[in-house]
Design a protein around this motif. Structure first.
Motif, short mmCIF file in Angstrom:
data_model
loop_
_atom_site.label_atom_id
_atom_site.label_comp_id
_atom_site.label_asym_id
_atom_site.label_seq_id
_atom_site.Cartn_x
_atom_site.Cartn_y
_atom_site.Cartn_z
N GLU A 60 0.76 -1.23 -0.12
CA GLU A 60 0.05 0.22 0.14
C GLU A 60 0.73 1.47 -0.07
N SER A 61 1.90 1.20 0.80
CA SER A 61 3.00 2.39 0.68
C SER A 61 3.26 2.67 -0.69
N TYR A 62 3.75 1.68 -1.34
CA TYR A 62 4.25 1.91 -2.79
C TYR A 62 3.12 2.21 -3.93
N MET A 63 1.85 1.59 -3.58
CA MET A 63 1.08 1.71 -4.51
C MET A 63 0.24 3.11 -4.31
N CYS A 64 0.13 3.71 -3.19
CA CYS A 64 -0.41 4.97 -2.82
C CYS A 64 0.38 6.01 -2.49
N GLU A 65 1.53 5.88 -2.13
CA GLU A 65 2.65 7.02 -1.98
C GLU A 65 3.69 7.04 -2.43
N ILE A 66 4.63 6.14 -2.45
CA ILE A 66 6.03 6.29 -3.09
C ILE A 66 5.71 6.18 -4.42
N GLY A 67 5.21 5.02 -5.09
CA GLY A 67 4.87 5.07 -6.27
C GLY A 67 4.29 5.99 -7.25
N LEU A 68 3.20 6.64 -6.69
CA LEU A 68 2.49 7.83 -7.14
C LEU A 68 3.44 9.06 -7.09
N THR A 69 4.24 9.25 -6.14
CA THR A 69 5.21 10.38 -5.97
C THR A 69 6.11 9.98 -7.20
N LEU A 70 6.85 8.97 -7.40
CA LEU A 70 7.83 8.79 -8.29
C LEU A 70 7.28 9.04 -9.85
N SER A 71 5.84 8.74 -10.03
CA SER A 71 5.23 8.77 -11.41
C SER A 71 5.01 10.09 -11.42
#
Length: 459
Positions: A60-71
């Protein structure tokens, strides 16, 4: 941090900006890359902090926070050179000969105040846009997400000098001290109460403000909806981050003829996604603190609970809860829930559902589950809201190609992608007038011939 220390940071940032150091595109791109490298280095620490603050799983941290930020970061790196270019526009015939264009210019020193519910995404997302636009930045993360705020401060201190990007941690005293300073732009994400305070302080210096707030976002389910799929997507959007999402469906407006079917489908989906006992699911989040836990539990009417309704005060977890036979006189409908409690109300006609939505403050999001194209068109035409989805929930904020923001009490302004760059930029309108010719019409002395020519040009 004391007010004097905050003033010293601002003075240094003002000097850096006035020197023009943040303006070259090559500099902006290099700073965005530094941030991307920093996020990757600190990903494990951010995961641990998000779990400590909100019980978020690694996925969830990657899907909703870190991944979206990198995107968002990758999008901005790809498009920045295009965004900073002057945009030529047509020149009126009366202004010949000239070249007219719009030129983006950074505001200067900006303040970003971020919330606790998505502390990585909602801090770094605006930061990316502000850096891309050429500003210096002061960041004030929420004191409630203390572990994540500490990691963000460590990471950003490693990436940037404080005269370029500074992080001020703390509580109300620091908020007050920051809002009493003169910034060139303020970007605030949070609740309406604090949003009003931000706006009041900004008015003192006539500082432009972007407010990302919230509200009771409705989810309309009509009789043509694919109920099992609707239930799956509603459960995902509602109970993500334990319901602590500003665009989560706050309540359902369901056509009375599919009301019972939807309730059964929602119950089934809760079990499918979270297990027989969600409070024992290690991937299910927790409420940020005891104060909010007690507030949410106080909104639950045991007589109207269909499933859930229980909580664990020690772990600060509240089971995914559904309430039926709810009306707007119930306590749960008196405020934004911001937790894993889903009230379901009914309507008899789509017009009635639309009236209900429009009788209340404009929400940040609206969701419609319907296979009826006519119903989709009617809702989009007649309902006023920040953004939303047809036949899904919350995913509209996960793209840099579209702006995200509220309307009315749910916010003002937007960001993400191009809109994010524009939010942190002032666009100057420039006319580059040529000197090899000069039309005499505008100059005195006036004559009938000049007036006739003027009327040809201006009509």
């Amino acid at each position: 941090m004391t007010e004097q220390e905050i003033r010293q940071i601002l003075e240094k940032q003002h000097r850096l900006f006035q020197e023009g150091a943040t303006l070259p595109v090559s500099f902006r791109l290099s700073q965005l890359q530094k941030l991307k490298d920093g996020i990757r280095r600190y990903e494990e620490k951010l995961d641990q902090a998000l779990e400590a603050d909100l019980g978020k799983s690694r996925m969830e941290s990657y899907m909703c926070e870190i991944g979206l930020t990198l995107s968002e970061l990758t999008w901005m790196q790809k498009h920045l050179r295009s965004l900073v270019r002057e945009k030529r526009v047509a020149t009126p015939l009366a202004q010949l000969a000239a070249r007219s264009f719009r030129s983006p210019s950074p505001y200067g020193t900006v303040l970003i105040m971020s919330p606790w519910n998505y502390p990585v995404l909602l801090t770094l997302g605006p930061l990316i846009d502000a850096i891309a636009a050429g500003n210096t930045v002061v960041i004030k993360p929420s004191a409630y997400a203390e572990h994540t705020s500490a990691v963000l401060k460590e990471m950003l201190k490693e990436c940037f000098p404080s005269e370029y990007v500074a992080v001020v941690t703390g509580g109300r005293a620091e908020n007050k001290a920051l809002l009493e300073q003169r910034f060139d732009k303020i970007f605030f994400t949070g609740g309406k109460t604090v949003g009003r305070e931000v706006l009041r302080h900004a008015a003192e210096y006539l500082t432009p403000v972007t407010l990302e707030l919230g509200g009771k976002s409705p989810c309309i389910v009509d009789k043509s909806a694919k109920i099992p799929l609707a239930a799956k997507r509603i459960v995902f959007g509602k109970y993500l981050n334990c319901g602590q999402t500003c665009v989560a469906p706050d309540y359902i407006l369901c056509d009375r003829t599919v009301y019972a079917e939807l309730i059964l489908a929602l119950q089934k989906e809760i079990t499918t996604q979270f297990g027989e006992d969600p409070l024992k699911n290690p991937d299910y989040g927790k409420i940020i603190n005891r104060k909010h836990y007690d507030r949410i539990m106080g909104l639950i009417d045991p007589d109207k609970v269909v499933c859930g309704g229980c909580g664990d005060g020690q772990s600060l977890r509240i089971a995914p809860t559904i309430m039926k036979n709810v009306t707007f006189s119930d306590t749960v409908m008196g405020e934004e829930i911001f937790g894993p409690v889903l009230p379901i109300l009914t309507y008899d006609t789509l017009e009635e559902a639309i009236d209900i939505v429009e009788e209340h403050p404009h929400p940040l999001a609206l969701y419609l589950f319907s296979e009826d194209k006519g119903a989709q068109k009617k809702v989009l035409e007649l309902c006023h809201f920040g953004g939303g989805c047809i036949n899904d929930t919350i995913i509209h904020l996960a793209t840099s190609a579209m702006p995200f923001g509220g309307v009315g009490e749910s916010g003002m302004g937007g960001y993400h992608g191009k809109t994010g760059f524009e939010t942190f930029s002032h666009f100057r309108s420039i006319v580059d007038k040529k000197t090899w010719m000069d039309l005499p019409i505008r100059y005195q002395r006036y004559s009938r011939m000049k007036e006739r020519l003027l009327r040809v040009f201006l009509r």
